[in-house]
Design a protein around this motif. Structure first.
Motif, mmCIF file in Angstrom:
data_model
loop_
_atom_site.group_PDB
_atom_site.id
_atom_site.type_symbol
_atom_site.label_atom_id
_atom_site.label_comp_id
_atom_site.label_asym_id
_atom_site.label_seq_id
_atom_site.Cartn_x
_atom_site.Cartn_y
_atom_site.Cartn_z
ATOM 1 N N SER A 320 0.833 -1.198 0.000
ATOM 2 C CA SER A 320 0.000 0.000 0.000
ATOM 3 C C SER A 320 0.870 1.251 0.000
ATOM 4 O O SER A 320 1.930 1.292 0.641
ATOM 5 N N PHE A 321 0.421 2.275 -0.718
ATOM 6 C CA PHE A 321 1.119 3.555 -0.811
ATOM 7 C C PHE A 321 0.117 4.668 -0.499
ATOM 8 O O PHE A 321 -1.087 4.501 -0.713
ATOM 9 N N ASP A 322 0.604 5.802 -0.015
ATOM 10 C CA ASP A 322 -0.302 6.936 0.100
ATOM 11 C C ASP A 322 -0.288 7.707 -1.223
ATOM 12 O O ASP A 322 0.580 7.511 -2.081
ATOM 13 N N LEU A 323 -1.260 8.592 -1.384
ATOM 14 C CA LEU A 323 -1.446 9.258 -2.679
ATOM 15 C C LEU A 323 -0.226 10.087 -3.072
ATOM 16 O O LEU A 323 0.134 10.155 -4.262
ATOM 17 N N ASP A 324 0.428 10.715 -2.096
ATOM 18 C CA ASP A 324 1.593 11.540 -2.403
ATOM 19 C C ASP A 324 2.722 10.736 -3.046
ATOM 20 O O ASP A 324 3.574 11.299 -3.741
ATOM 21 N N ASN A 325 2.740 9.433 -2.802
ATOM 22 C CA ASN A 325 3.807 8.575 -3.326
ATOM 23 C C ASN A 325 3.319 7.671 -4.455
ATOM 24 O O ASN A 325 3.814 6.565 -4.632
ATOM 25 N N ILE A 326 2.377 8.161 -5.224
ATOM 26 C CA ILE A 326 1.779 7.305 -6.242
ATOM 27 C C ILE A 326 2.773 6.916 -7.331
ATOM 28 O O ILE A 326 2.685 5.815 -7.893
ATOM 29 N N ASP A 327 3.758 7.759 -7.631
ATOM 30 C CA ASP A 327 4.743 7.354 -8.637
ATOM 31 C C ASP A 327 5.534 6.148 -8.152
ATOM 32 O O ASP A 327 5.907 5.281 -8.958
ATOM 33 N N ASP A 328 5.780 6.067 -6.838
ATOM 34 C CA ASP A 328 6.453 4.889 -6.291
ATOM 35 C C ASP A 328 5.608 3.634 -6.516
ATOM 36 O O ASP A 328 6.144 2.550 -6.774
ATOM 37 N N ALA A 329 4.290 3.800 -6.430
ATOM 38 C CA ALA A 329 3.391 2.669 -6.673
ATOM 39 C C ALA A 329 3.491 2.208 -8.124
ATOM 40 O O ALA A 329 3.529 1.000 -8.411
ATOM 41 N N GLN A 331 6.078 2.644 -10.093
ATOM 42 C CA GLN A 331 7.391 2.040 -10.265
ATOM 43 C C GLN A 331 7.417 0.619 -9.719
ATOM 44 O O GLN A 331 7.983 -0.293 -10.341
ATOM 45 N N ALA A 332 6.807 0.421 -8.560
ATOM 46 C CA ALA A 332 6.794 -0.911 -7.945
ATOM 47 C C ALA A 332 6.069 -1.919 -8.819
ATOM 48 O O ALA A 332 6.494 -3.080 -8.951
ATOM 49 N N MET A 333 4.973 -1.497 -9.445
ATOM 50 C CA MET A 333 4.260 -2.409 -10.332
ATOM 51 C C MET A 333 5.030 -2.634 -11.625
ATOM 52 O O MET A 333 5.097 -3.755 -12.130
ATOM 53 N N THR A 334 5.624 -1.577 -12.153
ATOM 54 C CA THR A 334 6.415 -1.712 -13.376
ATOM 55 C C THR A 334 7.571 -2.687 -13.182
ATOM 56 O O THR A 334 7.880 -3.494 -14.065
ATOM 57 N N ASN A 335 8.180 -2.641 -12.009
ATOM 58 C CA ASN A 335 9.327 -3.500 -11.709
ATOM 59 C C ASN A 335 8.922 -4.850 -11.120
ATOM 60 O O ASN A 335 9.797 -5.620 -10.701
ATOM 61 N N ARG A 336 7.620 -5.129 -11.083
ATOM 62 C CA ARG A 336 7.084 -6.383 -10.544
ATOM 63 C C ARG A 336 7.517 -6.640 -9.095
ATOM 64 O O ARG A 336 7.730 -7.772 -8.685
ATOM 65 N N LYS A 340 -0.172 -5.948 -7.103
ATOM 66 C CA LYS A 340 -1.032 -4.800 -7.368
ATOM 67 C C LYS A 340 -0.876 -3.817 -6.216
ATOM 68 O O LYS A 340 -0.852 -4.227 -5.051
ATOM 69 N N ALA A 341 -0.757 -2.544 -6.552
ATOM 70 C CA ALA A 341 -0.488 -1.508 -5.553
ATOM 71 C C ALA A 341 -1.778 -0.797 -5.167
ATOM 72 O O ALA A 341 -2.474 -0.236 -6.024
ATOM 73 N N ALA A 342 -2.089 -0.817 -3.882
ATOM 74 C CA ALA A 342 -3.237 -0.072 -3.359
ATOM 75 C C ALA A 342 -2.785 1.346 -2.987
ATOM 76 O O ALA A 342 -1.640 1.561 -2.582
#
Length: 346
Positions: A320-329, A331-336, A340-342
């Protein structure tokens, strides 16, 4: 309010924009409680599909609380906790009555966009929103994740199984180990499949697939994968195939592992330039599938199954990520690094 902007391939960011307002009589404004990143969002993020730079980002999955309603809304009121399906059916047209609300005939703007934000304007909400008993504070984080899954991936996996005509005792192959494929495993198990083969090369996804009801995993790709499936099915092929990716290889594999007379349920967004129509013809294989009937499945089957603890699709959200860090979410999905990122929103 905070809203997600698509900057360019490989980058999204938060911007401050005006809170959405009621624009039509059947609009509802939602305060978003949770949203997420979908595999389909990654096509533009990875630069694999065209999207205008510095434009409104997609985001089509959410659960939230009703903030305000248009004058024609009678089914929900401010304060109601709801699932916001990514499809916005009317419930009255021929498509909706047949159970295909994802293809509603009365709405041209029939899908959610802009859900990765603090507030969301949800159009054509009279029939399509799905009320959840109580309020978000009544539920655990795990249950909130499962309710969020009902806005898309669980219903989409169920649609694949429905269109593949999965029946009791069937042998089912699920092509794709993303969140939709994993929810397809849940759905095949719900429908009584005896053997469920997940095509997956990733240990974490295989592990979750087995927890959801898979009996076998095939890590190979292409012809080797087809050969392995044939070995697992006594050289008969599968009774039903769930195609949950949308690439040329996944589609080709799905057709090859289906036995004569089988059905293939396709829910992976197609990225196939020249679809093969000869193979299904020569094998009498039926092709079905498309945009999921989210509201129909949620109201008829899935919400009760989640609330009763019969299924736990929220387990596909592995971080899970907060909205401010959505790019990290993203990136995490892109890099497997996650399945799935909440995205949680205060």
């Amino acid at each position: 309010m905070k809203n997600t902007l698509f900057v360019e391939p490989g980058k999204v960011k938060i911007e401050n924009v005006d809170k959405p307002q009621i624009q039509a009589d059947d609009d509802v404004i939602l305060r978003v409680v949770r949203t997420c990143v979908c595999g389909s969002d990654l096509w533009a993020y990875r630069g694999l599909s065209d999207k205008e730079k510095n434009s409104q980002n997609g985001g089509h999955e959410a659960i939230g609380v009703v903030e305000s309603v248009g004058k024609n809304i009678t089914t929900v009121k401010p304060g109601d906790f709801v699932i916001a399906p990514f499809t916005h059916g009317c419930g009255k047209c021929a498509a909706c009555r047949a159970g295909y609300d994802g293809n509603c005939l009365n709405h041209k703007d029939n899908t959610t966009s802009g859900a990765q934000a603090e507030f969301l304007r949800y159009q054509h909400a009279e029939w399509s929103l799905v009320k959840v008993p109580g309020n978000p504070d009544d539920y655990s984080d795990a249950m909130l994740d499962s309710l969020l899954a009902l806005s898309d991936v669980m219903a989409t996996g169920y649609h694949a199984a429905h269109e593949a005509r999965v029946g009791k005792g069937d042998t089912v192959v699920v092509v794709g180990d993303g969140a939709v494929g994993l929810c397809g495993v849940i759905s095949a198990q719900m429908m009584g499949a005896k053997k469920i083969i997940i095509m997956s090369r990733h240990e974490d996804r295989q592990k979750l697939a087995f927890e959801f009801g898979a009996t076998d995993a095939v890590a190979e790709r292409g012809d080797e994968a087809v050969e392995k499936v044939m070995q697992l099915t006594n050289n008969q092929g599968a009774d039903a195939v769930l195609e949950c990716v949308g690439t040329e290889l996944s589609t080709e594999t799905a057709l090859k592992v289906a036995r004569p007379g089988a059905s293939v349920g396709r829910v992976g967004l197609p990225h196939v330039k020249n679809p093969d129509v000869v193979t299904p013809f020569m094998k009498n294989v039926s092709l079905g599938g498309g945009i999921a009937s989210v509201t129909t499945y949620d109201k008829d089957v899935l919400l009760k199954a989640v609330l009763d603890g019969e299924i736990h699709p929220g387990k596909v959200f592995t971080k899970s990520f907060d909205l401010d860090n959505i790019d990290d979410a993203y990136q995490a999905m892109t890099n497997r690094e996650v399945i799935k990122a909440a995205i949680t929103i205060d």
